[in-house]
Scaffold this active site. Structure first.
Site, PDB file in Angstrom:
ATOM      1  N   TYR A  52       0.844  -1.192   0.000  1.00  0.00           N
ATOM      2  CA  TYR A  52       0.000   0.000   0.000  1.00  0.00           C
ATOM      3  C   TYR A  52       0.883   1.248   0.000  1.00  0.00           C
ATOM      4  CZ  TYR A  52      -3.579  -3.352   1.536  1.00  0.00           C
ATOM      5  OH  TYR A  52      -4.421  -4.433   1.648  1.00  0.00           O
ATOM      6  N   HIS A 111      -0.388 -12.218   2.101  1.00  0.00           N
ATOM      7  CA  HIS A 111      -1.299 -11.378   1.316  1.00  0.00           C
ATOM      8  C   HIS A 111      -1.949 -12.148   0.163  1.00  0.00           C
ATOM      9  CE1 HIS A 111      -1.945  -6.874   0.172  1.00  0.00           C
ATOM     10  NE2 HIS A 111      -3.037  -7.568   0.096  1.00  0.00           N
TER      11      HIS A 111
END
Length: 252
Positions: A52, A111
């Site tokens: 991110y 993830h």
């Protein structure tokens, strides 16, 4: 605020997701201020990841944690699929810890599964991080059910505590297998994109119904959707927003 258990921790059922490609591009409000607004309302579950903003989200969150106090936040981060080798997991976690300015990550998640690195190798590294006190709990994200089962079978000394998956009014496939599995195995489903990027319903008729229900319960449509999701005892949600007033709406 509704709280639910992850391990021995009480975690706010409505958390805060920091999944922005550019965390500083926030229409007049920084991500830092928005996170602070959520924490002030009792949100203690914040989810981030190295991808991110190429680490920027974690760095911003680290500044917030320094200001509010580390113990006030249940912190979740992730390891990217290209870093899921044994050494890669350790290195990724240590880099995240530096950016977050903390000595521990509460929930460390894979993830995405790697197509080339065995889950058993990744699980071994995750358990090493637990034994070293650098992470506390292990979770997965965007996994197929057979990958979830394989991961659980690879963990020797630690349970799998969470599965992160998209779940909202549009995307409800988690109800078929993932959510029943979570209920049967004391695992939390962490729902990302719970508000479907603002497209709460599919069509004019559904929008009318949702607006009428929101009016009846003196809530906004978004609040109604989030409450519907967290009514299930195994579901947590991590909506993201760059606007403090939206963070207040989500948390109340």
């Amino acid at each position: 605020m509704i709280y639910k258990k992850i391990g021995s921790d009480n975690v706010s059922a409505i958390g805060f997701g920091t999944g922005f490609s550019d965390p500083k591009n926030s229409s007049g409000a920084t991500l830092e201020n928005t996170i602070q607004s959520s924490i002030d309302l009792g949100v203690n579950f914040i989810d981030t990841a190295p991808v991110y903003g190429n680490g920027l989200s974690e760095s911003i969150l680290g500044g917030v944690l320094k200001n509010v106090g580390r113990d006030k936040v249940f912190l979740a981060s992730k390891v990217s699929p290209e870093d899921t080798s044994y050494d890669g997991v350790i290195k990724s976690a240590e880099e995240s810890l530096r950016r977050l300015q903390t000595d521990r990550i509460d929930l460390f998640q894979i993830h995405w599964p790697s197509v080339s690195i065995p889950l058993s190798e990744t699980a071994r590294a995750m358990e090493k991080l637990v034994s070293d006190g650098k992470i506390r709990y292990i979770g997965v994200s965007n996994f197929q059910m057979h990958e979830v089962v394989e991961t659980m079978g690879s963990l020797v000394d630690n349970p799998l505590v969470s599965i992160q998956s998209e779940y909202n009014f549009f995307e409800r496939s988690a109800e078929n297998k993932v959510l029943p599995f979570c209920r049967s195995n004391d695992i939390k489903l962490i729902a990302y994109s719970p508000l479907a990027q603002g497209n709460l319903v599919n069509g004019k008729d559904q929008k009318i119904v949702l607006n009428k229900m929101a009016e009846k319960y003196s809530a906004t449509p978004a609040q109604l959707v989030l409450r519907w999701l967290v009514e299930d005892g195994n579901v947590l949600v991590i909506p993201n927003t760059s606007k403090p007033h939206r963070a207040v709406e989500n948390a109340t």
